[in-house]
Design a protein around this motif. Structure first.
Motif, PDB file in Angstrom:
ATOM      1  N   THR A  91      -4.388  -9.974  -9.752  1.00 15.64           N
ATOM      2  CA  THR A  91      -5.325  -9.366 -10.756  1.00 15.64           C
ATOM      3  C   THR A  91      -6.415  -9.502 -10.555  1.00 15.64           C
ATOM      4  N   LEU A  92      -7.086 -10.645  -9.721  1.00 13.45           N
ATOM      5  CA  LEU A  92      -8.482 -10.788  -9.348  1.00 13.45           C
ATOM      6  C   LEU A  92      -8.843  -9.952  -8.164  1.00 13.45           C
ATOM      7  N   TYR A  93      -7.593 -10.048  -7.348  1.00 13.55           N
ATOM      8  CA  TYR A  93      -7.807  -8.923  -5.921  1.00 13.55           C
ATOM      9  C   TYR A  93      -8.263  -7.589  -6.336  1.00 13.55           C
ATOM     10  N   ARG A  94      -7.721  -6.978  -7.503  1.00 15.47           N
ATOM     11  CA  ARG A  94      -7.703  -5.751  -7.946  1.00 15.47           C
ATOM     12  C   ARG A  94      -9.360  -5.726  -8.482  1.00 15.47           C
ATOM     13  N   ARG A  95      -9.617  -6.689  -9.336  1.00 14.43           N
ATOM     14  CA  ARG A  95     -11.106  -6.868 -10.028  1.00 14.43           C
ATOM     15  C   ARG A  95     -11.978  -6.791  -9.012  1.00 14.43           C
ATOM     16  N   ILE A  96     -11.867  -7.423  -7.838  1.00 16.30           N
ATOM     17  CA  ILE A  96     -12.832  -7.380  -6.920  1.00 16.30           C
ATOM     18  C   ILE A  96     -12.731  -6.406  -5.754  1.00 16.30           C
ATOM     19  N   ALA A  97     -11.769  -5.589  -6.075  1.00 10.74           N
ATOM     20  CA  ALA A  97     -11.500  -4.417  -4.988  1.00 10.74           C
ATOM     21  C   ALA A  97     -10.925  -4.727  -3.545  1.00 10.74           C
ATOM     22  N   ALA A 136      -0.055  -0.878  -7.381  1.00 15.70           N
ATOM     23  CA  ALA A 136      -1.101  -1.584  -6.448  1.00 15.70           C
ATOM     24  C   ALA A 136      -0.903  -0.615  -5.127  1.00 15.70           C
ATOM     25  N   ARG A 137       0.145  -0.215  -4.666  1.00 13.74           N
ATOM     26  CA  ARG A 137       0.221   0.533  -3.396  1.00 13.74           C
ATOM     27  C   ARG A 137      -0.486   1.814  -3.825  1.00 13.74           C
ATOM     28  N   ALA A 138      -0.279   2.385  -5.012  1.00 13.90           N
ATOM     29  CA  ALA A 138      -1.090   3.677  -5.155  1.00 13.90           C
ATOM     30  C   ALA A 138      -2.440   3.801  -5.509  1.00 13.90           C
ATOM     31  N   LYS A 162      -7.958   4.433  -2.682  1.00 13.51           N
ATOM     32  CA  LYS A 162      -9.052   3.924  -2.368  1.00 13.51           C
ATOM     33  C   LYS A 162      -9.215   4.028  -1.024  1.00 13.51           C
ATOM     34  N   ARG A 163      -8.329   3.946  -0.153  1.00 10.52           N
ATOM     35  CA  ARG A 163      -8.236   4.161   1.214  1.00 10.52           C
ATOM     36  C   ARG A 163      -8.309   5.446   1.695  1.00 10.52           C
ATOM     37  N   ARG A 164      -7.953   6.523   0.700  1.00  8.57           N
ATOM     38  CA  ARG A 164      -8.186   7.891   1.210  1.00  8.57           C
ATOM     39  C   ARG A 164      -9.540   8.415   0.618  1.00  8.57           C
ATOM     40  N   SER A 165     -10.540   8.122   1.344  1.00  9.87           N
ATOM     41  CA  SER A 165     -11.830   8.355   0.719  1.00  9.87           C
ATOM     42  C   SER A 165     -12.548   9.672   1.363  1.00  9.87           C
ATOM     43  N   ASP A 166     -11.568  10.357   2.293  1.00 10.40           N
ATOM     44  CA  ASP A 166     -12.191  11.677   2.528  1.00 10.40           C
ATOM     45  C   ASP A 166     -11.274  12.908   2.188  1.00 10.40           C
ATOM     46  N   CYS A 167     -11.059  13.270   1.061  1.00 10.66           N
ATOM     47  CA  CYS A 167     -10.106  14.320   0.688  1.00 10.66           C
ATOM     48  C   CYS A 167     -10.819  15.489   0.874  1.00 10.66           C
ATOM     49  N   GLY A 168     -10.388  16.870   0.747  1.00  6.39           N
ATOM     50  CA  GLY A 168     -10.815  18.149   1.026  1.00  6.39           C
ATOM     51  C   GLY A 168     -12.033  18.454   0.190  1.00  6.39           C
ATOM     52  N   ALA A 169     -12.319  18.016  -1.086  1.00  6.57           N
ATOM     53  CA  ALA A 169     -13.488  18.371  -1.710  1.00  6.57           C
ATOM     54  C   ALA A 169     -14.537  17.602  -1.486  1.00  6.57           C
ATOM     55  N   LEU A 170     -14.059  16.167  -1.366  1.00  5.71           N
ATOM     56  CA  LEU A 170     -15.268  15.385  -0.801  1.00  5.71           C
ATOM     57  C   LEU A 170     -15.799  15.740   0.397  1.00  5.71           C
TER      58      LEU A 170
END
Length: 159
Positions: free
Chosen positions: A76-82, A114-116, A121-129
């Motif tokens: 839970t804390l890992y997710r909270r601090i990204a 968590a995997r999703a 978050k890892r896929r920061s470069d989608c087509g629109a972006l």
């Protein structure tokens, strides 16, 4: 700066609504670190809590199944601090350490989510972006070229 009370009286196990209690089977150092991490977490000191929960897991004897309470709070804390990748790795480690199918399957849904999140978050470069970034880069390049032309014109006038 927050003041943290870590006296022995403040290390009593406190209830965290919606979560299992800290197991009485947890060995000494790991239990103490987990209680300290709970106090940090309750006071909003997430990074300190993460460090204590990680140390609690490191203090466990080899081959012991990872405790659900500690892994659940740490995830839970890992997710909270990204720290999404760390969350996935921890949940996989927890699932693999469990002997009972019930304990493993209980975390499968959480691991899937968590995997999703980590993938998103890892896929920061989608087509629109990517198209928005390209447009901004062109605008800033054009602005730099205009500014450079103005400076050169003013320098030429000064001659």
């Amino acid at each position: 700066m927050k003041v943290v009370d870590v006296s022995s009286d403040s290390l009593a196990v406190t209830s965290m609504p919606g979560y299992r209690e800290l197991s009485e089977m947890l060995p000494g150092d790991a239990a103490e670190r987990s209680r300290l991490a709970q106090r940090f977490e309750q006071q909003g000191l997430h990074h300190e809590a993460v460090a204590e929960y990680e140390a609690a897991l490191a203090d466990l004897p080899p081959g012991m199944p990872l405790p659900g309470f500690v892994c659940g709070r740490l995830a839970t804390l890992y997710r909270r601090i990204a720290r999404y990748e760390d969350e996935v790795a921890l949940l996989e480690r927890y699932r693999d350490s469990q002997i009972a199918d019930e304990a493993r399957t209980r975390y499968n849904a959480r691991l899937s989510k968590a995997r999703a999140i980590a993938d998103t978050k890892r896929r920061s470069d989608c087509g629109a972006l990517a198209s928005v970034r390209a447009l901004k880069d062109r605008r800033s390049s054009a602005a730099v070229a205009r500014a450079r032309a103005i400076v050169e014109a003013r320098l030429a006038q000064g001659d």
